[in-house]
Design a protein around this motif. Structure first.
Motif, PDB file in Angstrom:
ATOM      1  N   ARG A 157     -11.651  -1.895   1.016  1.00 41.77           N
ATOM      2  CA  ARG A 157     -12.201  -1.787   2.459  1.00 41.77           C
ATOM      3  C   ARG A 157     -13.979  -2.185   2.294  1.00 41.77           C
ATOM      4  O   ARG A 157     -14.329  -2.700   2.938  1.00 41.77           O
ATOM      5  CB  ARG A 157     -12.086  -0.492   2.975  1.00 41.77           C
ATOM      6  N   LEU A 180      -8.895  -0.583   9.719  1.00 44.78           N
ATOM      7  CA  LEU A 180      -7.591  -0.916   8.816  1.00 44.78           C
ATOM      8  C   LEU A 180      -6.430  -0.112   9.738  1.00 44.78           C
ATOM      9  O   LEU A 180      -5.597  -0.755   9.581  1.00 44.78           O
ATOM     10  CB  LEU A 180      -8.104  -0.439   7.509  1.00 44.78           C
ATOM     11  N   ALA A 219      -5.230  -2.189  12.500  1.00 47.11           N
ATOM     12  CA  ALA A 219      -4.499  -3.416  12.061  1.00 47.11           C
ATOM     13  C   ALA A 219      -3.063  -3.128  11.461  1.00 47.11           C
ATOM     14  O   ALA A 219      -2.084  -3.705  11.434  1.00 47.11           O
ATOM     15  CB  ALA A 219      -5.335  -4.137  10.976  1.00 47.11           C
ATOM     16  N   LEU A 220      -3.071  -1.781  10.776  1.00 49.00           N
ATOM     17  CA  LEU A 220      -1.646  -1.294  10.373  1.00 49.00           C
ATOM     18  C   LEU A 220      -0.986  -0.674  11.189  1.00 49.00           C
ATOM     19  O   LEU A 220       0.235  -0.554  11.094  1.00 49.00           O
ATOM     20  CB  LEU A 220      -1.904  -0.354   9.078  1.00 49.00           C
ATOM     21  N   ARG A 275       2.336  -3.392   3.593  1.00 52.35           N
ATOM     22  CA  ARG A 275       1.523  -3.950   4.665  1.00 52.35           C
ATOM     23  C   ARG A 275      -0.133  -3.839   4.303  1.00 52.35           C
ATOM     24  O   ARG A 275      -0.573  -4.779   4.604  1.00 52.35           O
ATOM     25  CB  ARG A 275       1.942  -3.147   6.039  1.00 52.35           C
ATOM     26  N   ILE A 276      -0.355  -2.756   3.467  1.00 54.20           N
ATOM     27  CA  ILE A 276      -1.857  -2.676   3.146  1.00 54.20           C
ATOM     28  C   ILE A 276      -2.029  -3.622   2.141  1.00 54.20           C
ATOM     29  O   ILE A 276      -3.133  -4.730   2.451  1.00 54.20           O
ATOM     30  CB  ILE A 276      -2.134  -1.412   2.575  1.00 54.20           C
ATOM     31  N   GLU A 318      -0.643  -6.772   1.991  1.00 56.03           N
ATOM     32  CA  GLU A 318      -0.539  -7.964   2.627  1.00 56.03           C
ATOM     33  C   GLU A 318      -1.940  -8.101   3.597  1.00 56.03           C
ATOM     34  O   GLU A 318      -2.429  -9.134   3.384  1.00 56.03           O
ATOM     35  CB  GLU A 318       0.508  -8.074   3.651  1.00 56.03           C
ATOM     36  N   TYR A 319      -2.405  -6.884   4.107  1.00 55.39           N
ATOM     37  CA  TYR A 319      -3.739  -6.876   4.939  1.00 55.39           C
ATOM     38  C   TYR A 319      -4.742  -7.464   4.070  1.00 55.39           C
ATOM     39  O   TYR A 319      -5.515  -8.357   4.535  1.00 55.39           O
ATOM     40  CB  TYR A 319      -3.755  -5.686   5.399  1.00 55.39           C
ATOM     41  N   GLU A 361      -4.476  -9.203   1.332  1.00 56.67           N
ATOM     42  CA  GLU A 361      -4.306 -10.563   0.789  1.00 56.67           C
ATOM     43  C   GLU A 361      -4.077 -10.389  -0.573  1.00 56.67           C
ATOM     44  O   GLU A 361      -4.732 -11.212  -1.393  1.00 56.67           O
ATOM     45  CB  GLU A 361      -4.735 -11.766   1.105  1.00 56.67           C
TER      46      GLU A 361
END
Length: 85
Positions: free
Chosen positions: A13, A23, A26-27, A51-52, A54-55, A57
């Motif tokens: 972050r 964050l 977004a999740l 998912r975290i 992926e966020y 990348e």
């Protein structure tokens, strides 16, 4: 063996200048959940962990581990981003 799941969420972050609230939005979770995760007070489900990653990348192994991550100089000084929002 410890059930602790270590993570680098706060570091990621800070690098990307993303607040806990951003964050969380977004999740699709509450911003306090992000804080619980960062402090190791809550272990994410596999789905949330993926998912975290992926966020941000990055591979999930870069975010989560069953062993403590080695400390890197930059992590010690840039792990906090204000939670304005």
């Amino acid at each position: 063996m410890s059930d602790t799941v270590h993570n680098r969420i706060a570091v990621l972050r800070a690098e990307r200048q993303v607040s806990r609230r951003q964050l969380a939005e977004a999740l699709g979770v509450h911003y306090q959940t992000v804080g619980y995760l960062e402090r190791g007070e809550f272990s994410p489900s596999l789905h949330l962990a993926l998912r975290i990653a992926e966020y941000f990348e990055v591979p999930v192994e870069l975010v989560f581990s069953t062993k403590p991550f080695p400390r890197i100089g930059g992590e010690l000084t840039s792990t906090k981003v204000e939670d304005a929002g």
